[in-house]
Design an enzyme around this catalytic site. Structure first.
Site, PDB file in Angstrom:
ATOM      1  N   GLU A   1      -6.552  54.349  -9.672  1.00  0.00           N
ATOM      2  CA  GLU A   1      -6.945  52.976  -9.972  1.00  0.00           C
ATOM      3  C   GLU A   1      -7.398  52.216  -8.733  1.00  0.00           C
ATOM      4  OE1 GLU A   1      -4.220  50.946 -12.443  1.00  0.00           O
ATOM      5  OE2 GLU A   1      -3.853  52.665 -13.743  1.00  0.00           O
ATOM      6  N   LYS A   2      -6.736  52.437  -7.623  1.00  0.00           N
ATOM      7  CA  LYS A   2      -7.085  51.691  -6.410  1.00  0.00           C
ATOM      8  C   LYS A   2      -8.479  52.056  -5.914  1.00  0.00           C
ATOM      9  CE  LYS A   2      -7.308  50.649  -1.969  1.00  0.00           C
ATOM     10  NZ  LYS A   2      -8.273  51.190  -0.990  1.00  0.00           N
TER      11      LYS A   2
END
Length: 261
Positions: free
Chosen positions: A192-193
DNA sequence: ATCCAGGGGGATT
DNA sequence: AATCCCCATGGA
């Protein structure tokens, strides 16, 4: 549009393929090598291209005014007056932030520089040499990447390069942000990052809010009384997106700069 | 020597 | 959903 503070933008941690060359900056991106001075006057690229890369169309005065209502952001906004979020090349940005995992800016910069020198096309502007990011088809030797010091990221890069060559990025720019994000997260080494970084720095999704260790610390410190909230980074992200809306990405850049001291 | 760095992935609870 | 561990490497 108002002037772009070139070095503030280049040195803000969103982009790694640049260096100072005397009074100018050498920039290698989007398959090109070009120079700009501190007023964004280019050599080796058109003014239109450079203005687009530097997002000169972003209303930074308005963004700063809006985000200055947030006390935590005032100091970094003052210090980074005129900062822009760049429009990077998606594949190049993917390579950079896969490489960034559990690393630091000096090392990331060195890794990417070695990668480009070894596998990327060599270009020249007015006698100044430089290399750009290798194409996905050129990134296939995991052992070489390990020798270059990429460590466990070597496999991610090679596997993602194959997926991109196979067309995994095609059409992503037309998808709603949430779907584009899901698709990016399917790539090896992209969670996600990293997906949020690519959405923010390459796909003009200014509402994205990447949560890294520094953002996590400053958010928990300033908004959650020093206690990690239920739901972890997802909660931090949703909190920020809810609070900053379409400018969450810019807010994130200021928080990152603030936590960099 | 030990810790930590712009994380991700897989297993276990 | 939270936690642990591993993944390499280098600088403090």
């Amino acid at each position: 549009m108002n002037p772009v503070p070139v070095e503030v933008t280049l040195a803000s941690g969103q982009f790694f393929r640049w260096r100072r060359t005397g009074p100018r900056f050498a920039i290698a991106t989007h398959g090109r090598l070009f120079l700009v001075d501190d007023r964004l006057r280019p050599e080796g690229a058109t003014a239109d291209f450079v203005r687009r890369f530097f997002s000169s169309d972003h209303d930074s005065a308005g963004i700063e005014r809006r985000l200055s209502r947030e006390p935590v952001l005032r100091e970094p906004i003052r210090r980074l007056r005129g900062l822009r979020i760049l429009r990077q090349d998606p594949w190049e940005c993917l390579v950079a932030f896969i490489t960034s995992a559990a690393s630091n800016i000096p090392r990331i910069t060195r890794n990417l520089d070695d990668l480009c020198r070894r596998l990327g096309p060599e270009l020249r502007v007015n006698g100044t040499p430089g290399n750009t990011t290798p194409s996905p088809s050129a990134v296939k030797d995991e052992a070489l990447l390990r020798r270059l010091g990429f460590g466990f990221r070597a496999r991610y890069l090679v596997d993602t390069a194959r997926e991109v060559q196979r067309g995994m990025l095609r059409g992503i720019e037309k998808l709603p942000t949430a779907e584009a994000r899901d698709r990016l997260c399917r790539l090896p080494g992209v969670g996600e990052k990293v997906a949020d970084c690519v959405l923010l720095f390459a796909y003009e999704r200014l509402e994205s809010f990447p949560v890294d260790v520094r953002i996590r610390r400053v958010m928990i410190d300033r908004y959650f009384q020093g206690r990690r909230p239920r739901g972890g980074d997802r909660t931090l992200r949703r909190f920020a997106m809810d609070r900053f809306g379409p400018l969450a990405g810019y807010a994130q850049q200021y928080l990152y700069a603030r936590a960099r001291l």
